[in-house]
Design an enzyme around this catalytic site. Structure first.
Site, PDB file in Angstrom:
ATOM      1  N   GLU A 196      -4.775  -9.108  -7.416  1.00  7.57           N
ATOM      2  CA  GLU A 196      -3.581  -8.950  -6.767  1.00  7.57           C
ATOM      3  C   GLU A 196      -3.426  -9.124  -5.208  1.00  7.57           C
ATOM      4  O   GLU A 196      -4.337  -9.181  -4.585  1.00  7.57           O
ATOM      5  CB  GLU A 196      -2.947  -7.233  -7.138  1.00  7.57           C
ATOM      6  CG  GLU A 196      -4.020  -6.313  -6.222  1.00  7.57           C
ATOM      7  CD  GLU A 196      -3.270  -4.992  -6.107  1.00  7.57           C
ATOM      8  OE1 GLU A 196      -2.074  -5.166  -5.517  1.00  7.57           O
ATOM      9  OE2 GLU A 196      -3.781  -3.898  -6.351  1.00  7.57           O
ATOM     10  N   LYS A 221      -5.120   5.970  -7.688  1.00 14.85           N
ATOM     11  CA  LYS A 221      -5.119   6.339  -6.430  1.00 14.85           C
ATOM     12  C   LYS A 221      -5.156   7.988  -6.327  1.00 14.85           C
ATOM     13  O   LYS A 221      -4.371   8.626  -6.771  1.00 14.85           O
ATOM     14  CB  LYS A 221      -4.072   5.801  -5.371  1.00 14.85           C
ATOM     15  CG  LYS A 221      -4.671   4.458  -4.896  1.00 14.85           C
ATOM     16  CD  LYS A 221      -3.734   3.681  -3.999  1.00 14.85           C
ATOM     17  CE  LYS A 221      -2.260   3.275  -4.733  1.00 14.85           C
ATOM     18  NZ  LYS A 221      -2.295   2.165  -5.381  1.00 14.85           N
TER      19      LYS A 221
HETATM   20  N1  PSU Z   1      -4.667  -0.184  -4.965  1.00 12.16           N
HETATM   21  C1  PSU Z   1      -5.189  -0.277  -3.534  1.00 12.16           C
HETATM   22  N2  PSU Z   1      -4.170  -0.470  -2.516  1.00 12.16           N
HETATM   23  C2  PSU Z   1      -3.038  -0.794  -2.768  1.00 12.16           C
HETATM   24  C3  PSU Z   1      -2.467  -0.842  -4.393  1.00 12.16           C
HETATM   25  C4  PSU Z   1      -3.528  -0.508  -5.194  1.00 12.16           C
HETATM   26  O1  PSU Z   1      -6.393  -0.015  -3.330  1.00 12.16           O
HETATM   27  O2  PSU Z   1      -2.253  -0.975  -1.981  1.00 12.16           O
HETATM   28  C5  PSU Z   1      -1.007  -1.170  -4.897  1.00 12.16           C
HETATM   29  C6  PSU Z   1      -0.985  -1.636  -6.042  1.00 12.16           C
HETATM   30  O3  PSU Z   1      -0.461  -3.128  -6.016  1.00 12.16           O
HETATM   31  C7  PSU Z   1      -0.529  -0.867  -6.947  1.00 12.16           C
HETATM   32  C8  PSU Z   1       0.505  -0.381  -6.168  1.00 12.16           C
HETATM   33  O4  PSU Z   1       0.005  -1.763  -8.144  1.00 12.16           O
HETATM   34  O5  PSU Z   1      -0.114  -0.117  -4.972  1.00 12.16           O
HETATM   35  C9  PSU Z   1       1.152   0.608  -6.468  1.00 12.16           C
HETATM   36  O6  PSU Z   1       2.480   1.163  -5.998  1.00 12.16           O
HETATM   37  P1  PSU Z   1       3.379   2.077  -6.486  1.00 12.16           P
HETATM   38  O7  PSU Z   1       2.903   3.530  -6.277  1.00 12.16           O
HETATM   39  O8  PSU Z   1       4.807   1.947  -5.538  1.00 12.16           O
HETATM   40  O9  PSU Z   1       3.894   1.610  -7.837  1.00 12.16           O
END
Ligand code: PSU
Ligand code: MN
Length: 307
Positions: free
Chosen positions: A27, A161
């Site tokens: 990604e 996370k």
């Molecule tokens: N994993 C990481 N750092 C990130 C992300 C994932 O180590 O920044 C990103 C991914 O792209 C994931 C997003 O899909 O954060 C999730 O964001 P949200 O909680 O706004 O959906």
């Protein structure tokens, strides 16, 4: 008009896919919104090197000026890593960026969509989005979970996370029929830490076992994605007790500043970086590299099983 989005592939990605050799999608939101410059560029290039060292081909996904790319050259990765006006694309706005000629980084959800369109079935990242703490009031649940339920791509992560509500994230994944497989241990990892204190729903110990599970799911039909939760290496982990203090402080700051929506995850990661004096970034990079290695091995097992 369906399925006619053109994907700009690097020659190595196009050749590997044509020859059914292993390819791993990556990604780009983690580059633009997840880590600061220049660590983000170093991570993006290192993760590609790890995948190549395993004999697979990396395909970093992003939308550049309205064009969908699978595989980026070093100059483009560097530019993306330094840019500050890049959209953070999920399912809701992926097509918007394509239609409007915008530049956007793909989250887990949009990267899964792109990988599936390109014919790539394994994807490595850091941690997926999930159910945020306080979601019962904010309704903030990442679109990553819906995407996992519908799009057949294996996502190799270090779990959700740890800033999220992990029990609720696991419940939401179960409801959506998404298998969550801890790799090599019983416990569900917690991103920066190896153990969230929760048992993972499923456990497998070898890349070949994951490939066999995936092929069985395909045979059963109507399957979506699956989540592999790969614990960060012991030497790189930050203990959950230490992280939980920092996470609580970061959440309190986000609340007092009224941070909402797409800004929440990037804000919390930035706060935690400051609170840990940069240690969280080192761990984040280490876990992404570890996930890339496992993803390459799973892709290799899948490729050899279908050759
Ligand atoms: N994993 C990481 N750092 C990130 C992300 C994932 O180590 O920044 C990103 C991914 O792209 C994931 C997003 O899909 O954060 C999730 O964001 P949200 O909680 O706004 O959906
Ligand atoms: Mn959200």
């Amino acid at each position: 008009m369906t399925g006619s989005i053109k994907i700009e592939m690097t020659a190595e990605v196009a050749e590997a896919l044509a020859q059914n050799r292993p390819v791993v999608a990556l990604e780009s939101t983690i580059i633009t919104h997840g880590m600061p410059w220049p660590g983000n560029r170093d991570m993006a290039l290192e993760v590609e090197a790890v995948i190549r060292a395993e004999g697979a081909v990396p395909a970093t996904i992003a939308v550049i000026d309205g064009h969908l790319h699978a595989g980026l050259d070093e100059a483009t990765i560097t530019k993306l890593a330094q840019a500050t006006d890049v959209m953070k694309l999920s399912r809701a706005d992926f097509a918007f960026a394509l239609a409007e000629g915008r530049t956007g980084a793909t989250t887990v959800a949009a990267t899964m969509m792109a990988a599936h369109l390109a014919g790539i079935s394994v994807f490595a990242t850091g941690g997926i989005g999930g159910v945020h703490q306080g979601a019962e009031l904010s309704f903030d649940i990442s679109a990553d979970l819906e995407e996992l339920s519908r799009t057949p791509v294996i996502v190799v992560s270090a779990g959700a996370k740890a800033i999220l509500d992990i029990p609720k994230t696991l419940e939401a994944l179960e409801t959506r029929g998404v298998p969550v497989v801890a790799f090599g241990q019983d416990a569900m990892p917690a991103f920066w830490s190896r153990d969230s204190g929760l048992k993972a729903p499923l456990r497998l110990d070898e890349a070949a076992d994951i490939a066999r599970f995936e092929l069985t799911r395909r045979a059963l039909g109507g399957h979506g994605g699956m989540l592999i939760a790969n614990p960060v290496p012991v030497e790189d982990e930050i203990a959950a007790a230490v992280m939980n203090r920092h996470i609580a402080a970061a959440l309190a700051t986000a609340k007092s500043r009224g941070i909402e929506g797409k800004a929440v995850t990037p804000f919390l990661l930035g706060e935690i970086l400051t609170l840990t004096n940069g240690e969280s970034l080192k761990t984040n990079i280490a876990l992404v590299l570890n996930n890339a290695r496992l993803a390459a091995r799973i892709a290799a097992e899948l490729a050899s099983a279908s050759n």
